[in-house]
Design an enzyme around this catalytic site. Structure first.
Site, PDB file in Angstrom:
ATOM      1  CG  ASP A 245       1.662   6.968   3.480  1.00  0.00           C
ATOM      2  OD1 ASP A 245       1.501   6.116   4.602  1.00  0.00           O
ATOM      3  OD2 ASP A 245       1.820   7.874   3.861  1.00  0.00           O
TER       4      ASP A 245
ATOM      5  N   GLY B 207       6.248   8.985  -7.155  1.00  0.00           N
ATOM      6  CA  GLY B 207       4.699   8.770  -7.341  1.00  0.00           C
ATOM      7  C   GLY B 207       3.976  10.753  -7.343  1.00  0.00           C
TER       8      GLY B 207
HETATM    9  N1  AR6 Z   1       1.065  -1.222  -4.802  1.00  0.00           N
HETATM   10  C1  AR6 Z   1       2.207  -0.603  -5.619  1.00  0.00           C
HETATM   11  N2  AR6 Z   1       2.670  -0.025  -5.915  1.00  0.00           N
HETATM   12  C2  AR6 Z   1       2.383   1.818  -5.785  1.00  0.00           C
HETATM   13  C3  AR6 Z   1       0.384   1.403  -4.987  1.00  0.00           C
HETATM   14  C4  AR6 Z   1       0.143   0.368  -4.236  1.00  0.00           C
HETATM   15  N3  AR6 Z   1      -0.923   0.011  -4.072  1.00  0.00           N
HETATM   16  N4  AR6 Z   1       0.178   2.680  -5.015  1.00  0.00           N
HETATM   17  C5  AR6 Z   1       0.085   3.374  -5.506  1.00  0.00           C
HETATM   18  N5  AR6 Z   1       1.620   2.768  -5.741  1.00  0.00           N
HETATM   19  P1  AR6 Z   1       3.320   7.732  -4.383  1.00  0.00           P
HETATM   20  P2  AR6 Z   1       5.762   8.924  -3.563  1.00  0.00           P
HETATM   21  C6  AR6 Z   1       2.622   3.451  -7.491  1.00  0.00           C
HETATM   22  O1  AR6 Z   1       2.903   8.635  -4.889  1.00  0.00           O
HETATM   23  O2  AR6 Z   1       6.166   9.827  -4.698  1.00  0.00           O
HETATM   24  C7  AR6 Z   1       1.450  10.250  -0.534  1.00  0.00           C
HETATM   25  O3  AR6 Z   1       0.985  10.671  -0.121  1.00  0.00           O
HETATM   26  C8  AR6 Z   1       2.414   4.589  -7.350  1.00  0.00           C
HETATM   27  O4  AR6 Z   1       2.230   4.393  -9.244  1.00  0.00           O
HETATM   28  O5  AR6 Z   1       2.639   6.660  -3.141  1.00  0.00           O
HETATM   29  O6  AR6 Z   1       7.146   8.487  -2.924  1.00  0.00           O
HETATM   30  C9  AR6 Z   1       2.813  10.018   1.193  1.00  0.00           C
HETATM   31  O7  AR6 Z   1       2.196  10.031   1.540  1.00  0.00           O
HETATM   32  C10 AR6 Z   1       3.717   5.414  -7.842  1.00  0.00           C
HETATM   33  O8  AR6 Z   1       4.570   4.684  -8.781  1.00  0.00           O
HETATM   34  O9  AR6 Z   1       4.741   8.309  -3.180  1.00  0.00           O
HETATM   35  C11 AR6 Z   1       3.255  10.844   0.639  1.00  0.00           C
HETATM   36  O10 AR6 Z   1       2.870  12.558   1.022  1.00  0.00           O
HETATM   37  C12 AR6 Z   1       4.990   4.837  -6.464  1.00  0.00           C
HETATM   38  O11 AR6 Z   1       3.349   4.010  -5.873  1.00  0.00           O
HETATM   39  C13 AR6 Z   1       4.219  11.033  -0.979  1.00  0.00           C
HETATM   40  O12 AR6 Z   1       2.778  10.225  -1.367  1.00  0.00           O
HETATM   41  C14 AR6 Z   1       5.027   6.194  -5.501  1.00  0.00           C
HETATM   42  O13 AR6 Z   1       3.625   7.377  -5.228  1.00  0.00           O
HETATM   43  C15 AR6 Z   1       5.156  10.134  -1.446  1.00  0.00           C
HETATM   44  O14 AR6 Z   1       5.282  10.113  -3.065  1.00  0.00           O
END
Ligand code: AR6
Length: 174
Positions: free
Chosen positions: A38, A123
Site C-alpha cells: 500500500d 504481510g
Molecule cells: N510488490 C509486491 N508485493 C509486495 C510489495 C511490492 N512492492 N511490497 C510488499 N509486498 P502487506 P497486508 C508484499 O503488509 O498483509 C498496509 O499498511 C509483502 O511482502 O503490504 O494485506 C495496509 O495499509 C506481503 O507478502 O499487506 C494495511 O494496513 C504482501 O505484499 C496492511 O498493511 C502483503 O503485505 C495490509 O496488510
C-alpha cells in the site's frame, strides 16, 4: 497455466512496476495508505491516487474500490481490503476470498484485460501464506467459470519463499 480463458502467471517482483491494465493494492479500511505494498503504491503513484481514495470514504473488509494509477505504469489500481488474521471470528477465509473475487469483478466491470495481485493479507495482516494460497486459487478458479474481460492474471510475490509456496500449490492437483 490456464483457468478457463484466463492465463495465470506466478512470478517474483515489485507490483508497482507491472505494466498491466490494473494492479491490486492490499489496502486497509480507510483507503488512505499505509505500509507494505500500500505504501509503495501511494508513494510511486502520487497524490492523485490518495485524492480519489478519499472520495470513496473507506471500504469494508472483503470489498474493493477502483482509482486510476497516477504515475504508475498501469492504468488502474483496485484497492482491496483483506482481513486481519485472527481478528474476524472465523470469517477470515470468506473475507479473503471476497477480497480476491470482488477485485476480479471490478476489473471486469472496467473492461480490464490484465490484472496483477500481490499476496493480500499475508504481510502486516498476518495471514499464513500456505492457507492464503488455497483461497487465492479457489477464487481464481471460481471466477474463471464466468465470462469476463480478463485474459491474464498475474500473482506477484515479493520474495522467493512466497513464490515457492504459490508455485507448489498452483502446480499441485489440489
Ligand atoms: N510488490 C509486491 N508485493 C509486495 C510489495 C511490492 N512492492 N511490497 C510488499 N509486498 P502487506 P497486508 C508484499 O503488509 O498483509 C498496509 O499498511 C509483502 O511482502 O503490504 O494485506 C495496509 O495499509 C506481503 O507478502 O499487506 C494495511 O494496513 C504482501 O505484499 C496492511 O498493511 C502483503 O503485505 C495490509 O496488510
Amino acid at each position: 497455466m490456464k483457468f478457463g480463458g484466463i492465463d495465470i502467471i506466478i512470478k517474483k517482483g515489485d507490483i508497482t512496476e507491472e505494466k498491466v491494465d490494473g494492479i491490486v493494492n492490499a489496502a486497509n479500511n480507510t483507503l488512505l495508505g499505509g505500509g507494505g505494498v500500500d505504501g509503495a503504491i501511494h508513494r510511486k503513484g502520487g497524490q492523485s491516487i490518495l485524492e480519489q481514495c478519499k472520495k470513496h470514504s473507506g471500504c469494508p473488509t472483503g470489498e474493493a474500490r477502483i482509482t486510476t494509477a497516477g504515475n504508475l505504469p498501469c492504468k488502474y489500481v483496485i484497492h482491496a481490503v483483506g482481513p486481519i488474521y485472527g481478528r474476524k471470528d472465523g470469517m477470515e477465509e470468506k473475507l479473503l476470498y471476497n477480497a480476491y473475487y470482488n477485485s476480479l469483478k471490478l476489473a471486469d466491470e472496467y473492461g480490464l484485460k490484465s490484472l496483477s495481485f500481490p499476496s493480500i493479507s499475508t504481510g502486516a495482516y498476518g495471514y499464513p501464506i500456505k492457507e492464503a494460497v488455497k483461497i487465492v486459487k479457489k477464487a481464481l478458479k471460481d471466477f474463471s467459470n464466468r465470462n469476463s474481460s480478463l485474459e491474464e492474471v498475474s500473482l506477484v510475490l515479493f520474495n522467493e519463499d512466497d513464490l515457492k509456496v504459490y508455485e507448489n500449490y498452483f502446480n499441485s492437483s489440489l
